[in-house]
Design a protein around this motif. Structure first.
Motif, PDB file in Angstrom:
ATOM      1  N   UNK A   1      23.444  -4.491  76.168  1.00 16.15           N
ATOM      2  CA  UNK A   1      24.102  -5.105  75.007  1.00 16.15           C
ATOM      3  C   UNK A   1      24.691  -6.450  75.410  1.00 16.15           C
ATOM      4  N   UNK A   2      24.626  -7.396  74.491  1.00 15.17           N
ATOM      5  CA  UNK A   2      24.966  -8.779  74.834  1.00 15.17           C
ATOM      6  C   UNK A   2      26.423  -8.998  75.255  1.00 15.17           C
ATOM      7  N   UNK A   3      27.380  -8.664  74.365  1.00 16.44           N
ATOM      8  CA  UNK A   3      28.751  -9.011  74.789  1.00 16.44           C
ATOM      9  C   UNK A   3      29.269  -8.057  75.846  1.00 16.44           C
TER      10      UNK A   3
ATOM     11  N   UNK B   1      21.267  -9.164  70.406  1.00 15.76           N
ATOM     12  CA  UNK B   1      22.418  -8.310  70.748  1.00 15.76           C
ATOM     13  C   UNK B   1      22.022  -7.106  71.584  1.00 15.76           C
ATOM     14  N   UNK B   2      20.732  -6.691  71.505  1.00 16.71           N
ATOM     15  CA  UNK B   2      20.273  -5.605  72.379  1.00 16.71           C
ATOM     16  C   UNK B   2      18.950  -5.990  73.027  1.00 16.71           C
TER      17      UNK B   2
ATOM     18  N   UNK C   1      28.835 -11.554  69.550  1.00 18.17           N
ATOM     19  CA  UNK C   1      29.777 -12.638  69.868  1.00 18.17           C
ATOM     20  C   UNK C   1      29.414 -13.439  71.127  1.00 18.17           C
ATOM     21  N   UNK C   2      29.545 -14.770  71.015  1.00 16.03           N
ATOM     22  CA  UNK C   2      29.108 -15.668  72.092  1.00 16.03           C
ATOM     23  C   UNK C   2      30.123 -15.783  73.225  1.00 16.03           C
ATOM     24  N   UNK C   3      30.289 -14.724  73.986  1.00 16.37           N
ATOM     25  CA  UNK C   3      31.311 -14.746  75.053  1.00 16.37           C
ATOM     26  C   UNK C   3      30.802 -15.317  76.382  1.00 16.37           C
ATOM     27  N   UNK C   4      29.483 -15.524  76.497  1.00 19.87           N
ATOM     28  CA  UNK C   4      28.924 -15.810  77.822  1.00 19.87           C
ATOM     29  C   UNK C   4      29.457 -17.081  78.475  1.00 19.87           C
ATOM     30  N   UNK C   5      29.585 -18.173  77.694  1.00 20.96           N
ATOM     31  CA  UNK C   5      30.068 -19.434  78.294  1.00 20.96           C
ATOM     32  C   UNK C   5      31.498 -19.263  78.802  1.00 20.96           C
TER      33      UNK C   5
END
Ligand code: GLC
Length: 423
Positions: free
Chosen positions: A34-36, A72-73, A103-107
């Motif tokens: 999962x992305x976030x 997202x997945x 949600x774009x938390x990666x940066x």
């Protein structure tokens, strides 16, 4: 005790680790990447294995779509009982995936990791390539989720928010007409007590929206106007604003072009204030499809603190209001204000405490109200110490619910207890 728990948290992550990525939990509830979750997981690894931290993000980015979208997945393992699975999503680039984002938390996470670690020259090449991919992703969000150039982006499915089952979506979901003859088999309520999971009526709508996106071939150009769900969410936009600010710093440090992003940040900073309800001292969502303001006392509205708005008057009011959410209670923060009619103690995203929400708010308060921030940190650590690394907890009793051995709870615990070493 502290060290024992640190070792346990690491064990949770390593126990959920697959090749190059980590599952959200070790039970069958979420058998994919999962992305976030991966963002938070990467931060946890960064305290004891930088390679795993970067691998987590790199694997996720291998699934990035050609147009820049990060799903997202990612379905690395195709033989699971999860629904909706890879074949009903029927999309992906290189790796089977879902057709929506999260949600774009990666940066934000990447900047945190770089701020506290010495990076070897070899890794710099890897990191520059990650930054370029994140730039492409942020550009995708700006281009397709804010085509009218308003400074605020939309989500087109409740699952894109990450707080899937929040009452924030109830009004907009009621407007969604469930597809006729809808047939599908849920897997989640076989693994976890259905009382803690979304109702079938909600699931029908999730699936209807998903099917509609698929019918439109996930075409981002069309879907902003056509989607059955289109909401400007404060929490998502706050995370995006913070992520854009952090991405800007990353781009500068690698000498990459950043002028357009700078302009977008200025616009967002101005526009997000329009979601502020001065009388109530709270931020509210806007449903674009139905032209309706949504006022639900969700803890995610306070993610605005994480966006670091320059407007101190608003920040102060927001903090004052946050203190009325439920902070005097032993277990903070309930995802929905406890006296609200939609509050449910056990159902996910409709009341329970989530560690990632506490963590986001803690980050946002650190430079604004240190005492309050530290109180949140202490209560969050104690909740985990007492009840273990679970998906969510009752705000009334601290009792744990949902999946056990939950990766982001373990990761963010590591960050909370170990951050001082590096600060
Ligand atoms: C649930 C949550 C979502 C999370 C996923 C995996 O769907 O709502 O935020 O990413 O589980 O943990």
């Amino acid at each position: 005790m502290r060290n024992k728990l640190i070792e346990e948290a690491k064990k949770v992550l390593l126990g959920n680790k697959k090749k190059g990525y980590t599952l959200p939990t070790n039970n069958k509830l979420y058998p994919a990447q999962w992305k976030w979750d991966s963002g938070f997981i990467s931060l946890g690894y960064s305290y004891f294995n930088l390679k795993y931290a970067l691998d987590e993000i790199t694997t996720l980015l291998r699934g990035q779509w050609k147009d820049g979208m990060i799903p997202h997945i990612l379905f690395h393992d195709l033989k699971t009982n999860y629904y909706p699975n890879h074949s009903v999503w029927n999309c992906g680039n290189k790796i089977h995936s879902s057709g929506i984002t999260q949600p774009p938390v990666l940066a934000i996470i990447l900047k945190k990791i770089l701020d506290k670690n010495k990076i070897e020259i070899l890794d710099k090449v890897k990191i520059k390539s990650i930054v370029q991919k994140l730039k492409k992703y942020h550009e995708w969000l700006i281009k397709y989720r804010d085509p009218k150039n308003t400074g605020l982006v939309s989500i087109l499915h409740p699952w894109e928010s990450g707080y899937d089952n929040s009452p924030l979506w109830d009004y907009s979901m009621n407007e969604v007409k469930v597809e006729k003859n809808l047939k599908y088999k849920r897997g989640d309520n076989k693994v976890i007590n259905p009382e803690y999971r979304p109702l079938d009526a909600d699931y029908d709508r999730y699936v209807t929206i998903k099917n509609h996106l698929r019918k439109n071939k996930y075409n981002p150009k069309k879907l902003y106007n056509k989607s059955m769900f289109n909401v400007v969410d404060v929490g998502f936009n706050s995370i995006f604003l913070r992520a854009n600010k952090d991405l800007l710093e990353l781009l500068k440090s690698f000498n990459l072009e950043h002028n357009k992003l700078k302009k977008f940040i200025l616009k967002s900073e101005n526009q997000i204030e329009k979601l502020y309800n001065e009388k109530k001292g709270v931020f509210t969502n806007y449903d674009i499809r139905n032209k309706k303001k949504i006022i639900v006392p969700s803890i995610t509205n306070y993610f605005i603190l994480f966006a670091d708005l320059k407007n101190q008057t608003i920040n102060k009011k927001i903090i004052k209001n946050l203190k009325n959410h439920n902070h005097t209670k032993k277990y903070i923060f309930s995802s929905i204000k406890p006296n609200h009619k939609k509050f449910e103690e056990k159902r996910y995203w409709r009341g329970p405490v989530w560690i990632n929400c506490n963590w986001i708010i803690y980050q946002g308060l650190k430079n604004k109200d240190k005492n309050f921030a530290n109180k949140i940190k202490e209560k969050t650590i104690n909740l985990i110490k007492k009840n273990g690394f679970f998906e969510y907890y009752s705000f009334k009793t601290g009792k744990a619910f949902g999946a056990s051995n939950f990766s982001w709870t373990a990761s963010l615990f590591l960050d909370l207890v170990m951050e001082k070493k590096y600060n």
